[in-house]
Design a protein around this motif. Sequence first.
Motif, PDB file in Angstrom:
ATOM      1  N   ALA A 165       0.847  -1.201   0.000  1.00  0.00           N
ATOM      2  CA  ALA A 165       0.000   0.000   0.000  1.00  0.00           C
ATOM      3  C   ALA A 165       0.879   1.247   0.000  1.00  0.00           C
ATOM      4  O   ALA A 165       0.602   2.214  -0.705  1.00  0.00           O
ATOM      5  N   ARG A 166       1.960   1.214   0.789  1.00  0.00           N
ATOM      6  CA  ARG A 166       2.857   2.374   0.852  1.00  0.00           C
ATOM      7  C   ARG A 166       3.558   2.615  -0.482  1.00  0.00           C
ATOM      8  O   ARG A 166       3.953   3.727  -0.794  1.00  0.00           O
ATOM      9  N   LEU A 167       3.736   1.530  -1.221  1.00  0.00           N
ATOM     10  CA  LEU A 167       4.375   1.671  -2.538  1.00  0.00           C
ATOM     11  C   LEU A 167       3.386   2.132  -3.599  1.00  0.00           C
ATOM     12  O   LEU A 167       3.736   2.257  -4.764  1.00  0.00           O
ATOM     13  N   GLY A 168       2.142   2.336  -3.192  1.00  0.00           N
ATOM     14  CA  GLY A 168       1.160   2.883  -4.119  1.00  0.00           C
ATOM     15  C   GLY A 168       0.150   1.887  -4.650  1.00  0.00           C
ATOM     16  O   GLY A 168      -0.602   2.194  -5.565  1.00  0.00           O
ATOM     17  N   ASP A 169       0.133   0.673  -4.077  1.00  0.00           N
ATOM     18  CA  ASP A 169      -0.797  -0.341  -4.567  1.00  0.00           C
ATOM     19  C   ASP A 169      -2.133  -0.207  -3.822  1.00  0.00           C
ATOM     20  O   ASP A 169      -2.273  -0.653  -2.677  1.00  0.00           O
ATOM     21  N   LYS A 170      -3.120   0.417  -4.486  1.00  0.00           N
ATOM     22  CA  LYS A 170      -4.413   0.618  -3.837  1.00  0.00           C
ATOM     23  C   LYS A 170      -5.129  -0.710  -3.591  1.00  0.00           C
ATOM     24  O   LYS A 170      -5.912  -0.853  -2.651  1.00  0.00           O
ATOM     25  N   GLU A 171      -4.859  -1.692  -4.455  1.00  0.00           N
ATOM     26  CA  GLU A 171      -5.510  -2.992  -4.302  1.00  0.00           C
ATOM     27  C   GLU A 171      -5.094  -3.666  -2.989  1.00  0.00           C
ATOM     28  O   GLU A 171      -5.849  -4.426  -2.409  1.00  0.00           O
ATOM     29  N   PHE A 197      -4.601  -2.118  -0.255  1.00  0.00           N
ATOM     30  CA  PHE A 197      -5.473  -1.544   0.777  1.00  0.00           C
ATOM     31  C   PHE A 197      -6.875  -2.153   0.671  1.00  0.00           C
ATOM     32  O   PHE A 197      -7.524  -2.411   1.684  1.00  0.00           O
ATOM     33  N   ALA A 198      -7.301  -2.420  -0.568  1.00  0.00           N
ATOM     34  CA  ALA A 198      -8.613  -3.050  -0.754  1.00  0.00           C
ATOM     35  C   ALA A 198      -8.620  -4.434  -0.100  1.00  0.00           C
ATOM     36  O   ALA A 198      -9.619  -4.849   0.499  1.00  0.00           O
ATOM     37  N   THR A 199      -7.489  -5.142  -0.187  1.00  0.00           N
ATOM     38  CA  THR A 199      -7.404  -6.470   0.439  1.00  0.00           C
ATOM     39  C   THR A 199      -7.505  -6.346   1.961  1.00  0.00           C
ATOM     40  O   THR A 199      -8.165  -7.144   2.624  1.00  0.00           O
ATOM     41  N   TRP A 205      -5.735   4.464   6.552  1.00  0.00           N
ATOM     42  CA  TRP A 205      -5.043   4.779   5.299  1.00  0.00           C
ATOM     43  C   TRP A 205      -4.065   5.928   5.510  1.00  0.00           C
ATOM     44  O   TRP A 205      -2.923   5.885   5.050  1.00  0.00           O
TER      45      TRP A 205
END
Lengths: 180, 320
Positions: free
Chosen positions: A15-21, A23-25, A60
Amino acid sequence: MQAANLNDKILIIKARLGDKEAFATIYDKYVTKLYRFAYYKTGNRELAEDLVSQTFLKSWEMILNGGHIRALQALLYQMLRNLIADHYRSKQSTELPLEYDIAADNNTDDRIHATIDRELVKKAIDRVTNQDYREIIILRYIEELSITEIAKILDTTKGNIATMSHRALTELKKILKDYS
Amino acid sequence: MNDQLIAQLNKLRSETPDRTWMISNRESLLSQIEMNDYSIADRFGLKSSLYFNYLIHVPAKVALVLFLLVIGFGSSFMVKASLPGDAFYPGRVIIEKVELMLATTPAKEAEVYNKHAQQKLADLKKLQASGSNNNIAGTVKRLEKDLVAAATSLDIAQAENVDSLDKLAVDINDNAADAKDFIDQTKQEFIAEESLAVMNQVLATTQNVEDKTLLLLVSMYGQDKISAQETADKFVTIIDNQLTTVSNKVQALEQVVETSLLEIDWTITYTNIREAYQVLTDAKANLQAGDYTAVFKELTKAKTIIKNIENTISNIEVAE
């Protein structure tokens, strides 16, 4: 338990690397648990939904600003607890509602009996005045979290949780006896 | 009642949020969250680490790390072998803390605490042999802390329905018994009232740990986690040891205490000891015959007699 924690850490890094998915998980993994906690604490479905949404937004922010997260599950529960407390503080009332939203049921007799029992236990939980005991009942006996996990969430010792679990269950039994 | 109630509480897990809300809220959250406000360094909390980039590229610093590692490994043996009061002992305390941090479950924690208690008991024996009595009281206190923590973690592990805890329970019980024996034998060497008070207090705690682990074994048996034969077997050994210890203690006390000054009837005490031995012999015979109900009845009786004897002699102070 350790594997779950490791998975969470990987999700946080993603998530910190920019993967919104990622965060969705995290959302998919914890939304039901958090909702249930909020619902059994407040007795109000809409309020529970609102507080859970706020919890995810706050988490977030924390993920993005690089805050140190040791245990994600504990952090989410802690944030939700604080939001619930803030909500009641702003309403200037620490009393939680006594009535639950009971969805209309058009089921068979067996399911009606099961619902009645469930409602009775729900009401009994609501009558547990000590908020710590109520949280322990939800986390330990409904969510089946371990004593270690609960200790992290409530920020206390495991010994204390073990003792309080026993007392909380005793209080709940006493309330149920009053009903019968 | 408890099981029924817990089963009923488990059923409350069927409460789930509205599926439509879950999906729409998920979408709404994902559309609200923005990454641009934070740089990658912010997100990983790296801004404060000013020398981060230089450190990993400078060979001299890598060499320094290697040098420190060599020194570290060299001194680790000395740290592990150190005794309370030694210069390296604080290093050992840190290692113990790290070991505890690495223990992720209550059962593992109980195991680590028990290991530390065992090491402290070994330290105490070495300290006593070398005559460094100054550090004994402090080490005894740390031993007490480890034993209590081991019993508490074991209790929690059992509450979480972890299996195969019986061996650990017996190990902790053995450690508590050994600690009790050691303190009992050593406490007379402490003339200072303060140290003696510490020893007596730790003695009472170790007795509690011993009783607590016994109760845990009973409860494991109650939950069918260990068989009746295993439980009875373990109890016979434990109570046999306790009886031998108390009997030795009585004999030692009788030789040094002036009975006339105290109202102790040694004849009654010895009759009690004989009775306990007889009850224990019957328990062993019934264990062989497989009559576990009779075994537990006899063991309870033996334990009560031992407790009474311990109470009788606990207040006796031996004059120097």
